[in-house]
Design a protein around this motif. Structure first.
Motif, PDB file in Angstrom:
ATOM      1  N   PRO A 169      48.159  37.674  34.147  1.00 41.83           N
ATOM      2  CA  PRO A 169      47.533  36.494  34.559  1.00 41.83           C
ATOM      3  C   PRO A 169      47.295  36.531  36.064  1.00 41.83           C
ATOM      4  O   PRO A 169      46.254  35.898  36.449  1.00 41.83           O
ATOM      5  CB  PRO A 169      48.243  35.392  33.792  1.00 41.83           C
ATOM      6  N   LEU A 170      48.390  36.917  36.784  1.00 43.59           N
ATOM      7  CA  LEU A 170      48.515  36.615  38.068  1.00 43.59           C
ATOM      8  C   LEU A 170      47.290  37.877  38.711  1.00 43.59           C
ATOM      9  O   LEU A 170      47.219  37.743  40.156  1.00 43.59           O
ATOM     10  CB  LEU A 170      49.541  36.730  38.770  1.00 43.59           C
ATOM     11  N   ALA A 171      46.887  38.704  38.177  1.00 40.72           N
ATOM     12  CA  ALA A 171      46.048  39.846  38.553  1.00 40.72           C
ATOM     13  C   ALA A 171      44.763  39.415  38.387  1.00 40.72           C
ATOM     14  O   ALA A 171      44.208  38.701  37.685  1.00 40.72           O
ATOM     15  CB  ALA A 171      46.395  41.029  37.849  1.00 40.72           C
ATOM     16  N   SER A 172      43.813  39.868  39.270  1.00 42.54           N
ATOM     17  CA  SER A 172      42.192  39.655  38.999  1.00 42.54           C
ATOM     18  C   SER A 172      41.568  41.151  39.072  1.00 42.54           C
ATOM     19  O   SER A 172      42.366  42.108  39.293  1.00 42.54           O
ATOM     20  CB  SER A 172      41.786  39.034  40.314  1.00 42.54           C
ATOM     21  N   PRO A 180      39.385  36.359  36.710  1.00 42.17           N
ATOM     22  CA  PRO A 180      40.146  35.749  37.699  1.00 42.17           C
ATOM     23  C   PRO A 180      41.493  35.677  37.497  1.00 42.17           C
ATOM     24  O   PRO A 180      41.966  35.927  36.385  1.00 42.17           O
ATOM     25  CB  PRO A 180      39.430  34.235  37.346  1.00 42.17           C
ATOM     26  N   VAL A 181      42.348  35.127  38.670  1.00 43.80           N
ATOM     27  CA  VAL A 181      43.739  34.913  38.438  1.00 43.80           C
ATOM     28  C   VAL A 181      43.902  33.766  37.618  1.00 43.80           C
ATOM     29  O   VAL A 181      43.281  32.897  37.495  1.00 43.80           O
ATOM     30  CB  VAL A 181      44.250  34.765  39.887  1.00 43.80           C
ATOM     31  N   ASP A 182      45.054  33.932  36.861  1.00 43.52           N
ATOM     32  CA  ASP A 182      45.445  32.677  35.930  1.00 43.52           C
ATOM     33  C   ASP A 182      44.806  32.705  34.842  1.00 43.52           C
ATOM     34  O   ASP A 182      44.589  31.525  34.186  1.00 43.52           O
ATOM     35  CB  ASP A 182      45.726  31.360  36.572  1.00 43.52           C
ATOM     36  N   PHE A 183      44.162  33.759  34.458  1.00 43.50           N
ATOM     37  CA  PHE A 183      43.461  33.863  33.216  1.00 43.50           C
ATOM     38  C   PHE A 183      44.007  35.184  32.295  1.00 43.50           C
ATOM     39  O   PHE A 183      43.745  36.070  32.976  1.00 43.50           O
ATOM     40  CB  PHE A 183      41.946  33.933  33.433  1.00 43.50           C
ATOM     41  N   GLY A 184      44.652  35.088  31.312  1.00 40.20           N
ATOM     42  CA  GLY A 184      45.237  36.016  30.590  1.00 40.20           C
ATOM     43  C   GLY A 184      44.151  36.761  29.648  1.00 40.20           C
ATOM     44  O   GLY A 184      42.710  36.485  29.664  1.00 40.20           O
ATOM     45  N   SER A 185      44.302  38.188  29.496  1.00 46.16           N
ATOM     46  CA  SER A 185      43.377  39.080  29.152  1.00 46.16           C
ATOM     47  C   SER A 185      43.059  38.826  27.779  1.00 46.16           C
ATOM     48  O   SER A 185      41.789  38.872  27.417  1.00 46.16           O
ATOM     49  CB  SER A 185      44.138  40.613  29.240  1.00 46.16           C
ATOM     50  N   THR A 186      43.814  38.126  26.885  1.00 51.39           N
ATOM     51  CA  THR A 186      43.603  37.675  25.725  1.00 51.39           C
ATOM     52  C   THR A 186      42.685  36.785  25.544  1.00 51.39           C
ATOM     53  O   THR A 186      41.876  36.618  24.771  1.00 51.39           O
ATOM     54  CB  THR A 186      45.148  37.665  24.784  1.00 51.39           C
ATOM     55  N   GLU A 187      43.043  35.797  26.439  1.00 45.74           N
ATOM     56  CA  GLU A 187      42.165  34.745  26.543  1.00 45.74           C
ATOM     57  C   GLU A 187      40.681  35.060  27.115  1.00 45.74           C
ATOM     58  O   GLU A 187      39.822  34.660  26.362  1.00 45.74           O
ATOM     59  CB  GLU A 187      42.837  33.647  27.676  1.00 45.74           C
TER      60      GLU A 187
END
Length: 310
Positions: free
Chosen positions: A50-53, A21-28
Motif C-alpha cells: 500500500p505504501l508503494a506506488s 497510488p500510495v495507500d491503495f492495496g493491490s487486492t483493492e
C-alpha cells in the motif's frame, strides 16, 4: 440436472497497466478495475505494498492465464532509504525496533553496492507473504511472533545510487528479478553500514515486458465513470487495454492459419514446418489473425497446446 451458472460480467481479455497510488492495496486495485470494466475475472502480476506506488499490471479475463510470465519478468524500482531507524516491517508502517546516530557517507554507500549486485542471498522481511509452516509470515508477525525465514537467491541486475539529498536519506534505483524484496535491501544496507535503515519511499516503474509509458493513473480511470452512456464508458476503458499476447513477448512466436487455430482450440497438436520453424521449445505461443490462440510446447515437428484461449 441444473445448468452451469453463467459467469457474471463481460468476457473481456487484456492487460491494464495501472499506475497504483500510495495507500491503495493491490487486492483493492484489482477489485476496482474488475468493477470498472465489468470483467468476469481479474488478477494482478506482482503485489505492490500500500505504501508503494507505480506499475501494477492487472490481467482481465483470459489474460489471467499469462500472469506467471509477467511475474517472472524483470522489475525496476526507485526507492528512498531513511537512515537511523530499523522498523519491524522495514518500511514506514512498522514500529521502530532499533536506532542509531551514525550516518553513512556517500562513498561508503557506493562502496557497498557491488556486494548487492548479481545473484545474492536475501532474507525476506518478517512482514512478507512467505509461507512458514503453512502460514503467511505477515500473519505471524502481526500476532507478535518472530520467525526464522530462510534466505533465498535473488538476482540484482543493476543497483544505482541516484542521490544523497541529506545525511538522513539516499535515493536508489534497482533492476531486479522475481522474488526480490526492496524493503530487505534497505534493511540490509542499514545493518551493514552500521546505521540501520528502512524504506520511506518506493515506486515501481517497470515490469517486463510493459513499458513505463503504458501506465494509466487510477484517477484517469475513475474520471471515466462520469460518462453516462454505459457503452461509451466501457469502450473508453477497453481502449486502454493491452493485448493479452504482449505478456508473452519473451517466448517464440508462431503465426498460424485458421485451420490450425481450430485444431489448437480443440486441444489437438499442429505440424510445425518450414526452414525457419523452431525445432524444440519448452514454451511458445501461437496467434492467428493477430489473436492469441494457445501457449504450448514444440517438439518432434509439432506444436502441442498447453493453454488455449477463447
Amino acid at each position: 440436472m441444473s445448468k452451469p451458472r453463467k459467469p457474471k460480467g463481460r468476457p473481456i481479455s487484456g492487460w491494464l497497466i495501472l499506475d497504483k497510488p500510495v495507500d491503495f492495496g493491490s487486492t483493492e486495485a484489482v477489485s476496482k478495475i474488475k468493477w470498472l470494466f465489468k470483467a468476469q475475472k481479474a488478477g494482478h502480476a506482482g503485489t505492490l505494498d500500500p505504501l508503494a506506488s507505480g506499475m501494477l499490471p492487472i490481467a482481465l479475463g483470459d489474460a489471467t492465464k499469462t500472469v506467471p510470465y509477467v511475474m517472472d519478468g524483470r522489475k525496476i524500482y526507485e526507492f528512498t532509504v531513511t537512515w537511523g531507524e530499523e522498523r519491524a516491517s522495514d518500511d514506514l508502517e512498522g514500529e521502530i525496533t532499533a536506532t542509531s546516530d551514525t550516518r553513512p557517507s556517500e562513498e561508503d554507500i557506493r562502496a557497498l553496492l557491488p556486494k548487492y549486485t548479481g545473484v545474492i542471498q536475501q532474507v525476506p522481511p518478517q512482514f512478507s507473504a512467505i509461507k512458514i509452516s503453512g502460514e503467511r509470515a505477515y500473519d505471524l508477525a502481526r500476532e507478535g511472533e518472530t520467525v526464522e525465514i530462510p534466505s533465498r537467491e535473488v538476482e540484482i541486475f543493476r543497483l544505482t545510487l541516484l542521490a544523497c539529498p541529506d545525511a538522513d536519506t539516499a535515493h536508489f534505483e534497482v533492476e531486479c528479478g522475481k522474488g526480490t524484496y526492496v524493503r530487505a535491501l534497505a534493511r540490509d544496507f542499514g545493518r551493514e553500514l552500521g546505521c540501520y535503515g528502512h524504506i520511506s519511499g518506493l515506486r515501481r516503474s517497470f515490469v517486463a515486458p510493459f513499458a513505463e509509458e503504458t501506465m494509466v493513473p487510477l484517477a484517469d480511470l475513475v474520471a471515466l465513470e462520469e460518462i453516462e452512456d454505459a457503452d461509451e464508458r466501457l469502450a473508453a476503458l477497453d481502449a486502454l487495454l493491452i493485448d493479452t499476447a504482449e505478456a508473452l513477448s519473451s517466448l517464440p512466436h508462431l503465426v498460424i492459419n485458421d485451420d490450425q487455430a481450430h485444431r489448437l482450440k480443440m486441444g489437438n497438436p499442429i505440424l510445425v514446418r518450414g526452414r525457419d520453424a523452431p525445432i524444440a521449445e519448452t514454451e511458445a505461443y501461437a496467434t492467428a489473425r493477430g489473436k492469441l490462440i494457445a501457449i504450448g510446447e514444440i517438439g518432434q515437428g509439432e506444436f502441442r497446446p498447453k493453454r488455449v484461449f477463447v
